[in-house]
Design a protein around this motif. Sequence first.
Motif, PDB file in Angstrom:
ATOM      1  N   LEU A  79      -0.269 -16.805-105.646  1.00 17.62           N
ATOM      2  CA  LEU A  79       0.069 -18.215-105.896  1.00 17.62           C
ATOM      3  C   LEU A  79      -1.040 -18.891-106.704  1.00 17.62           C
ATOM      4  CD1 LEU A  79       1.644 -19.148-102.432  1.00 17.62           C
ATOM      5  CD2 LEU A  79       2.860 -18.901-104.603  1.00 17.62           C
ATOM      6  N   ALA A  80      -2.295 -18.515-106.432  1.00 20.92           N
ATOM      7  CA  ALA A  80      -3.406 -19.087-107.221  1.00 20.92           C
ATOM      8  C   ALA A  80      -3.270 -18.650-108.692  1.00 20.92           C
ATOM      9  CB  ALA A  80      -4.737 -18.642-106.635  1.00 20.92           C
ATOM     10  N   GLN A  81      -2.848 -17.411-108.917  1.00 21.61           N
ATOM     11  CA  GLN A  81      -2.592 -16.951-110.288  1.00 21.61           C
ATOM     12  C   GLN A  81      -1.434 -17.740-110.906  1.00 21.61           C
ATOM     13  OE1 GLN A  81      -3.922 -14.635-112.476  1.00 21.61           O
ATOM     14  NE2 GLN A  81      -5.592 -14.830-111.014  1.00 21.61           N
ATOM     15  N   ASP A  82      -0.406 -17.997-110.096  1.00 19.83           N
ATOM     16  CA  ASP A  82       0.745 -18.775-110.587  1.00 19.83           C
ATOM     17  C   ASP A  82       0.297 -20.154-111.069  1.00 19.83           C
ATOM     18  OD1 ASP A  82       2.498 -16.710-110.052  1.00 19.83           O
ATOM     19  OD2 ASP A  82       3.246 -17.568-108.171  1.00 19.83           O
ATOM     20  N   VAL A  83      -0.676 -20.747-110.337  1.00 14.74           N
ATOM     21  CA  VAL A  83      -1.193 -22.060-110.760  1.00 14.74           C
ATOM     22  C   VAL A  83      -1.831 -21.914-112.140  1.00 14.74           C
ATOM     23  CG1 VAL A  83      -2.867 -23.893-110.260  1.00 14.74           C
ATOM     24  CG2 VAL A  83      -1.602 -22.823-108.381  1.00 14.74           C
ATOM     25  N   ILE A  84      -2.675 -20.878-112.296  1.00 12.75           N
ATOM     26  CA  ILE A  84      -3.387 -20.682-113.569  1.00 12.75           C
ATOM     27  C   ILE A  84      -2.393 -20.479-114.712  1.00 12.75           C
ATOM     28  CG2 ILE A  84      -4.894 -19.028-114.802  1.00 12.75           C
ATOM     29  CD1 ILE A  84      -6.317 -18.631-112.044  1.00 12.75           C
ATOM     30  N   HIS A  85      -1.288 -19.775-114.427  1.00 12.09           N
ATOM     31  CA  HIS A  85      -0.313 -19.478-115.484  1.00 12.09           C
ATOM     32  C   HIS A  85       0.784 -20.544-115.611  1.00 12.09           C
ATOM     33  CE1 HIS A  85      -2.115 -15.391-114.817  1.00 12.09           C
ATOM     34  NE2 HIS A  85      -2.347 -15.634-116.087  1.00 12.09           N
ATOM     35  N   GLY A  86       0.633 -21.638-114.872  1.00 14.51           N
ATOM     36  CA  GLY A  86       1.553 -22.768-115.045  1.00 14.51           C
ATOM     37  C   GLY A  86       2.951 -22.532-114.488  1.00 14.51           C
ATOM     38  N   ALA A  87       3.062 -21.729-113.414  1.00 14.23           N
ATOM     39  CA  ALA A  87       4.392 -21.535-112.796  1.00 14.23           C
ATOM     40  C   ALA A  87       4.897 -22.882-112.278  1.00 14.23           C
ATOM     41  CB  ALA A  87       4.286 -20.535-111.659  1.00 14.23           C
ATOM     42  N   PRO A  88       6.196 -23.150-112.422  1.00 11.34           N
ATOM     43  CA  PRO A  88       6.711 -24.459-112.013  1.00 11.34           C
ATOM     44  C   PRO A  88       6.522 -24.725-110.524  1.00 11.34           C
ATOM     45  CG  PRO A  88       8.441 -23.110-113.052  1.00 11.34           C
ATOM     46  CD  PRO A  88       7.220 -22.268-112.975  1.00 11.34           C
ATOM     47  N   GLY A  89       6.005 -25.909-110.227  1.00 10.05           N
ATOM     48  CA  GLY A  89       5.942 -26.354-108.836  1.00 10.05           C
ATOM     49  C   GLY A  89       4.735 -25.899-108.045  1.00 10.05           C
ATOM     50  N   VAL A  90       3.826 -25.124-108.631  1.00  9.54           N
ATOM     51  CA  VAL A  90       2.696 -24.611-107.831  1.00  9.54           C
ATOM     52  C   VAL A  90       1.408 -25.322-108.239  1.00  9.54           C
ATOM     53  CG1 VAL A  90       1.685 -22.513-106.858  1.00  9.54           C
ATOM     54  CG2 VAL A  90       3.824 -22.373-108.114  1.00  9.54           C
ATOM     55  N   THR A  91       0.710 -25.859-107.227  1.00  9.06           N
ATOM     56  CA  THR A  91      -0.588 -26.510-107.504  1.00  9.06           C
ATOM     57  C   THR A  91      -1.570 -26.123-106.403  1.00  9.06           C
ATOM     58  OG1 THR A  91       0.220 -28.411-106.259  1.00  9.06           O
ATOM     59  CG2 THR A  91       0.211 -28.654-108.628  1.00  9.06           C
ATOM     60  N   MET A  92      -2.859 -26.330-106.646  1.00  9.30           N
ATOM     61  CA  MET A  92      -3.845 -26.156-105.583  1.00  9.30           C
ATOM     62  C   MET A  92      -4.029 -27.527-104.932  1.00  9.30           C
ATOM     63  SD  MET A  92      -4.556 -22.979-105.688  1.00  9.30           S
ATOM     64  CE  MET A  92      -5.986 -22.663-104.687  1.00  9.30           C
ATOM     65  N   ARG A  93      -4.096 -27.536-103.607  1.00  9.95           N
ATOM     66  CA  ARG A  93      -4.140 -28.815-102.891  1.00  9.95           C
ATOM     67  C   ARG A  93      -5.277 -28.816-101.868  1.00  9.95           C
ATOM     68  NH1 ARG A  93      -1.701 -33.139-104.435  1.00  9.95           N
ATOM     69  NH2 ARG A  93       0.301 -32.132-104.775  1.00  9.95           N
ATOM     70  N   ARG A  94      -6.116 -29.828-101.941  1.00 10.67           N
ATOM     71  CA  ARG A  94      -7.172 -29.987-100.949  1.00 10.67           C
ATOM     72  C   ARG A  94      -6.513 -30.342 -99.615  1.00 10.67           C
ATOM     73  NH1 ARG A  94     -10.387 -34.291 -99.545  1.00 10.67           N
ATOM     74  NH2 ARG A  94     -12.149 -33.450 -98.417  1.00 10.67           N
ATOM     75  N   THR A  95      -7.001 -29.744 -98.532  1.00 15.39           N
ATOM     76  CA  THR A  95      -6.347 -29.932 -97.225  1.00 15.39           C
ATOM     77  C   THR A  95      -7.386 -30.232 -96.157  1.00 15.39           C
ATOM     78  OG1 THR A  95      -4.687 -28.316 -97.880  1.00 15.39           O
ATOM     79  CG2 THR A  95      -4.795 -28.815 -95.546  1.00 15.39           C
ATOM     80  N   ARG A  96      -6.995 -31.086 -95.214  1.00 14.39           N
ATOM     81  CA  ARG A  96      -7.809 -31.358 -94.022  1.00 14.39           C
ATOM     82  C   ARG A  96      -6.966 -31.018 -92.808  1.00 14.39           C
ATOM     83  NH1 ARG A  96      -8.932 -37.330 -93.663  1.00 14.39           N
ATOM     84  NH2 ARG A  96     -10.303 -36.595 -92.006  1.00 14.39           N
TER      85      ARG A  96
END
Length: 316
Positions: free
Chosen positions: A70-87
């Motif tokens: 999924l982190a690779q998907d973010v780098i390659h601009g897959a639709p709907g995937v982002t990295m999100r800061r979480t608490r």
Amino acid sequence: MSDVTVVGAGVIGLSCAVRLLEAGLEVTVRCADAPEDTVSAVAAAVWYPSGFPAGDARSLDWARGGFDQLAQDVIHGAPGVTMRRTRMLLRRPAPSPWWSAAVPDFRLVEHDGAQSGVTQEWQFTVPTVEMRPYLRWLIQRVSSSGGVLERRPVRTLDELATRVVVNASGLGARTLADDDAVHAIRGQIVLVSNPGIETSVRDENHPAGHAYVHPRSTDVVLGGTVEPHQYGTTPDPEVTAAILERCRALVPELAHARVLGQAVGLRPGRTGGIRLEVGPGPRSGTHVVHTYGHGGAGVTLAWGCADEVARIIQSL
Ligand SMILES: Cc1cc2nc3c(=O)[nH]c(=O)nc-3n(C[C@H](O)[C@H](O)[C@H](O)COP(=O)(O)OP(=O)(O)OC[C@H]3O[C@@H](n4cnc5c(N)ncnc54)[C@H](O)[C@@H]3O)c2cc1C
């Protein structure tokens, strides 16, 4: 004829289909429901191995596989995937969880706990997926690699003539694999407009029940319930009101957020955990690889499990 039939076009079946196509196999995906009507389409869907409190080496592999893809998907601009800061707020001391080994920036922060009952929190950054565009993209990947998607229910796995069948039928495995351990874990969520929130917040030990706030590009998912063995799919208005109250207390910026909708999904739970193993098929030389029972963590573990399914099939 295809080499492999994958039963199921939720996130588990589609990720397996993509991996098998990448390995050069011919794949047909059979599904009873349109992908947008699966539980996968309802998922929140944040990388977090919910419902797997004590991980083993295999779960960590799946979790890592899921995170990394999924982190690779973010780098390659897959639709709907982002990295999100979480608490993740903690109301009693807890050691770092087993899955923190898969999360590069995981850290534990101490609080004085005086006001809110929160004594510690885990902070980390993980992939978050908007499932409808992501499922559409997975389907596109299957078709553009030569896979076939057929919307036609399977009555029994024995009716499938391919050398290998992948059983990724989620809750359907209760019947298809005759597995009484499979059961629904009902989840109700509420969708509200996003007043500009960027960080996910989870409070799983909230005295009034699970609470989580997951921002997405145009809305925020508020949750939610975790109800084993409950099968009703109609949202309960009282539960919606309680979710709103808990989440607004957790993130006060949500006080005036507009309610956009509510949804219920039946997570494919399994007593004893995920079943991922190969067994004999109905005819000599045929095999069934089961991958179901991912409960509240199917999006998190999908790619890691798909990697293992592909390895098993390539070794047959
Ligand atoms: C409210 C909620 C929030 C969630 N949040 C998260 C989250 O934040 N992170 C996370 O990782 N997970 C989350 N989940 C869990 C996640 O949604 C599931 O683990 C995941 O979607 C399971 O995927 P699946 O492909 O196994 O099942 P499904 O999506 O249910 O797909 C099953 C497929 O099998 C097919 N099928 C079944 N029977 C047959 C048959 N007889 N013939 C042909 N096809 C058949 C169906 O048609 C479907 O295509 C959440 C779930 C809910 C409900």
